[in-house]
Design a protein around this motif. Structure first.
Motif, PDB file in Angstrom:
ATOM      1  N   GLU A   1       1.786   8.843  -3.399  1.00  0.00           N
ATOM      2  CA  GLU A   1       0.467   8.438  -2.901  1.00  0.00           C
ATOM      3  C   GLU A   1      -0.528   8.307  -4.050  1.00  0.00           C
ATOM      4  N   ARG A   2      -0.501   9.244  -4.976  1.00  0.00           N
ATOM      5  CA  ARG A   2      -1.420   9.163  -6.120  1.00  0.00           C
ATOM      6  C   ARG A   2      -1.114   7.943  -6.980  1.00  0.00           C
ATOM      7  N   GLN A   3       0.180   7.665  -7.180  1.00  0.00           N
ATOM      8  CA  GLN A   3       0.552   6.501  -7.979  1.00  0.00           C
ATOM      9  C   GLN A   3       0.058   5.205  -7.345  1.00  0.00           C
ATOM     10  N   VAL A   4       0.144   5.118  -6.033  1.00  0.00           N
ATOM     11  CA  VAL A   4      -0.296   3.890  -5.354  1.00  0.00           C
ATOM     12  C   VAL A   4      -1.816   3.816  -5.313  1.00  0.00           C
ATOM     13  N   ARG A   5      -2.495   4.934  -5.218  1.00  0.00           N
ATOM     14  CA  ARG A   5      -3.966   4.885  -5.321  1.00  0.00           C
ATOM     15  C   ARG A   5      -4.398   4.336  -6.682  1.00  0.00           C
ATOM     16  N   ASP A   6      -3.698   4.776  -7.718  1.00  0.00           N
ATOM     17  CA  ASP A   6      -4.000   4.247  -9.054  1.00  0.00           C
ATOM     18  C   ASP A   6      -3.725   2.747  -9.111  1.00  0.00           C
ATOM     19  N   LEU A   7      -2.606   2.323  -8.516  1.00  0.00           N
ATOM     20  CA  LEU A   7      -2.272   0.892  -8.493  1.00  0.00           C
ATOM     21  C   LEU A   7      -3.331   0.114  -7.718  1.00  0.00           C
ATOM     22  N   ALA A   8      -3.809   0.685  -6.601  1.00  0.00           N
ATOM     23  CA  ALA A   8      -4.825   0.003  -5.796  1.00  0.00           C
ATOM     24  C   ALA A   8      -6.105  -0.197  -6.600  1.00  0.00           C
ATOM     25  N   ARG A   9      -6.490   0.791  -7.388  1.00  0.00           N
ATOM     26  CA  ARG A   9      -7.692   0.632  -8.219  1.00  0.00           C
ATOM     27  C   ARG A   9      -7.490  -0.460  -9.259  1.00  0.00           C
ATOM     28  N   GLU A  10      -6.300  -0.500  -9.843  1.00  0.00           N
ATOM     29  CA  GLU A  10      -6.010  -1.522 -10.849  1.00  0.00           C
ATOM     30  C   GLU A  10      -6.026  -2.920 -10.233  1.00  0.00           C
ATOM     31  N   ARG A  11      -5.506  -3.046  -9.008  1.00  0.00           N
ATOM     32  CA  ARG A  11      -5.424  -4.369  -8.363  1.00  0.00           C
ATOM     33  C   ARG A  11      -6.706  -4.737  -7.612  1.00  0.00           C
ATOM     34  N   GLY A  12      -7.597  -3.790  -7.438  1.00  0.00           N
ATOM     35  CA  GLY A  12      -8.817  -4.091  -6.697  1.00  0.00           C
ATOM     36  C   GLY A  12      -8.639  -4.069  -5.195  1.00  0.00           C
ATOM     37  N   TRP A  13      -7.620  -3.361  -4.696  1.00  0.00           N
ATOM     38  CA  TRP A  13      -7.432  -3.246  -3.251  1.00  0.00           C
ATOM     39  C   TRP A  13      -8.442  -2.248  -2.699  1.00  0.00           C
ATOM     40  N   ALA A  14      -8.952  -2.520  -1.529  1.00  0.00           N
ATOM     41  CA  ALA A  14      -9.816  -1.569  -0.837  1.00  0.00           C
ATOM     42  C   ALA A  14      -8.917  -0.611  -0.056  1.00  0.00           C
ATOM     43  N   ALA A  15      -8.548   0.490  -0.681  1.00  0.00           N
ATOM     44  CA  ALA A  15      -7.607   1.438  -0.083  1.00  0.00           C
ATOM     45  C   ALA A  15      -8.357   2.475   0.743  1.00  0.00           C
ATOM     46  N   GLU A  16      -8.445   2.245   2.055  1.00  0.00           N
ATOM     47  CA  GLU A  16      -9.128   3.179   2.936  1.00  0.00           C
ATOM     48  C   GLU A  16      -8.287   4.429   3.175  1.00  0.00           C
ATOM     49  N   GLN A  17      -6.988   4.250   3.185  1.00  0.00           N
ATOM     50  CA  GLN A  17      -6.070   5.362   3.418  1.00  0.00           C
ATOM     51  C   GLN A  17      -4.738   5.032   2.765  1.00  0.00           C
ATOM     52  N   VAL A  18      -4.049   6.057   2.259  1.00  0.00           N
ATOM     53  CA  VAL A  18      -2.748   5.878   1.630  1.00  0.00           C
ATOM     54  C   VAL A  18      -1.811   6.948   2.177  1.00  0.00           C
ATOM     55  N   ALA A  19      -0.635   6.562   2.615  1.00  0.00           N
ATOM     56  CA  ALA A  19       0.320   7.522   3.176  1.00  0.00           C
ATOM     57  C   ALA A  19       1.732   7.126   2.759  1.00  0.00           C
ATOM     58  N   ALA A  20       2.480   8.085   2.223  1.00  0.00           N
ATOM     59  CA  ALA A  20       3.847   7.843   1.756  1.00  0.00           C
ATOM     60  C   ALA A  20       4.838   8.078   2.888  1.00  0.00           C
ATOM     61  N   MET A  21       5.611   7.058   3.239  1.00  0.00           N
ATOM     62  CA  MET A  21       6.616   7.159   4.289  1.00  0.00           C
ATOM     63  C   MET A  21       7.984   7.444   3.671  1.00  0.00           C
ATOM     64  N   PRO A  22       8.645   8.560   4.039  1.00  0.00           N
ATOM     65  CA  PRO A  22       9.992   8.831   3.529  1.00  0.00           C
ATOM     66  C   PRO A  22      10.969   7.733   3.940  1.00  0.00           C
ATOM     67  N   VAL A  23      12.002   7.559   3.135  1.00  0.00           N
ATOM     68  CA  VAL A  23      13.016   6.520   3.345  1.00  0.00           C
ATOM     69  C   VAL A  23      14.342   7.187   3.700  1.00  0.00           C
ATOM     70  N   PRO A  24      15.113   6.656   4.664  1.00  0.00           N
ATOM     71  CA  PRO A  24      16.358   7.301   5.086  1.00  0.00           C
ATOM     72  C   PRO A  24      17.312   7.573   3.926  1.00  0.00           C
ATOM     73  N   ALA A  25      17.712   8.830   3.761  1.00  0.00           N
ATOM     74  CA  ALA A  25      18.752   9.261   2.817  1.00  0.00           C
ATOM     75  C   ALA A  25      18.425   8.957   1.363  1.00  0.00           C
TER      76      ALA A  25
END
Length: 377
Positions: free
Chosen positions: A239-263
């Motif tokens: 989540e922190r990594q994607v928040r940093d990416l959102a700032r770099e790309r200029g995305w308006a990130a209202e919320q960020v949530a990491a979804m686990p992936v099967p196995a």
């Protein structure tokens, strides 16, 4: 899409592993009490007998909240003491259950249930009935084979000292292996790792006597706790990594949530709530997202009177309580009628047709809801 929870096997193995860690020595009926207690909050699954929408409304609520955590151990202890009394009538010389021990075991088993349920992205309403706020751990996928392998292996070693235990362990091993080998979402490396894990447990069983002391189960619980801790940290890091990416790309990130992936313990699909859309960003949290990767876009849906009318329908009020990342699509039907498709982005990762659909509501020309396809299960 069916309403799922942390599937019963994980809860059962947690209760059984707690019993084998030495707690079963505290009282007759201790093992049964722990396994039942670890599953009993899912009594709310009976809501399915009435309707899927009622299940949406009540699942992971009343029976998973703090009031239930206080009352369910008392109720289970009373039932187990009654069972103990019935057994004592058949076997007068049998050792009797200890009420205080059973109450403590019931509390431990019951508390393990919402703790595990909180770990996945379905969440749990821990404060019910005083608050219907959802809590999400976003740590483990709803079905986690590595938790099965850790806890199930220790339970298998403890059980295989008698015929019934061998049969139960064999059924457990065959059933879980079938899921791992046949489920299309499981990657090839995970299948190979699963089989290797089974071989390691089998060799351990061949070289040791069935575990009659708590050390193996205690070690398994410790390893499972460490695994969960690493997975929790991985989600927060993603989540922190994607928040940093959102700032770099200029995305308006209202919320960020990491979804686990099967196995896939190192993989997450991170959902970014950005304006009128959701952005799906795949992340390997040990190295972060690809700086040049373009996210998959999932539309939240424009505001529409048809959506408001559909969400006011009495047969989707449970759905309203369940939604976390809602998305709405309005499709025209003949004669001015509308169809509103209700999705949740948690279950639409991959943006494949049909994925994420929770309910479908048909409206007449006056936007009055009428029976239609209804809830999807």
């Amino acid at each position: 899409m069916a309403i799922r929870r942390m599937e019963p096997l994980a809860h059962t193995l947690a209760g059984a592993c707690l019993a084998e860690s030495g707690l079963k020595r505290l009282s007759p009926l201790a093992s049964s009490t722990l396994v039942i207690a670890a599953n009993i909050p899912d009594v709310d699954g009976a809501c399915y007998l009435h309707s899927a929408d009622l299940a949406f409304a009540f699942r992971r609520g009343w029976t998973h909240g703090i009031l239930a955590m206080a009352l369910l151990p008392l109720a289970l202890t009373a039932v187990m003491l009654l069972v103990d009394r019935l057994f004592a009538r058949r076997e007068p010389g049998r050792a009797r259950a200890r009420p205080i021990a059973l109450l403590g075991l019931s509390a431990a088993g019951v508390l393990s249930h919402p703790s595990l349920d909180w770990l996945n992205n379905y969440g749990v309403r821990l404060l019910m009935p005083f608050s219907d706020r959802w809590f999400y751990g976003d740590t483990l996928f709803i079905v986690d084979p590595w938790l099965w392998l850790i806890l199930g292996g220790a339970v298998m070693l403890a059980w295989t000292g008698h015929t019934r235990g061998i049969v139960a362990a064999a059924a457990l091993g065959l059933g879980t292996t079938a899921i791992m080998l046949l489920a299309p979402m499981v990657p090839e490396w995970a299948r190979a790792a699963w089989l290797a894990g089974l071989v390691i447990w089998a060799l351990a069983r061949a070289r040791t006597r069935p575990a009659r002391h708590p050390s193996i189960a205690l070690a398994a619980l410790a390893v499972a706790s460490l695994y969960i801790g690493v997975m929790f940290g991985g989600s927060r890091l993603a989540e922190r990594q994607v928040r940093d990416l959102a700032r770099e790309r200029g995305w308006a990130a209202e919320q960020v949530a990491a979804m686990p992936v099967p196995a896939e313990p190192l993989e997450r699909t991170v959902i970014v709530v950005s304006g009128d859309r959701y952005l799906f960003v795949p992340v390997t949290w040990t190295r972060g997202p690809d700086a040049h990767l373009e996210p998959t876009v999932f539309e939240r849906g424009a505001k529409d009177p048809a959506v408001d009318a559909a969400m006011a329908a009495p047969f989707v009020q449970g759905v309203r309580a369940w939604l976390r990342f809602p998305s709405y699509e309005v499709r025209p039907l003949p004669n001015g009628e509308r169809r509103v498709i209700i999705r949740d982005a948690r279950f639409a990762i991959g943006n494949r047709p049909g994925f994420g659909v929770i309910a479908i509501v048909d409206l007449d020309a006056a936007l009055v809801p009428r029976p239609g396809p209804g809830l999807t299960e």
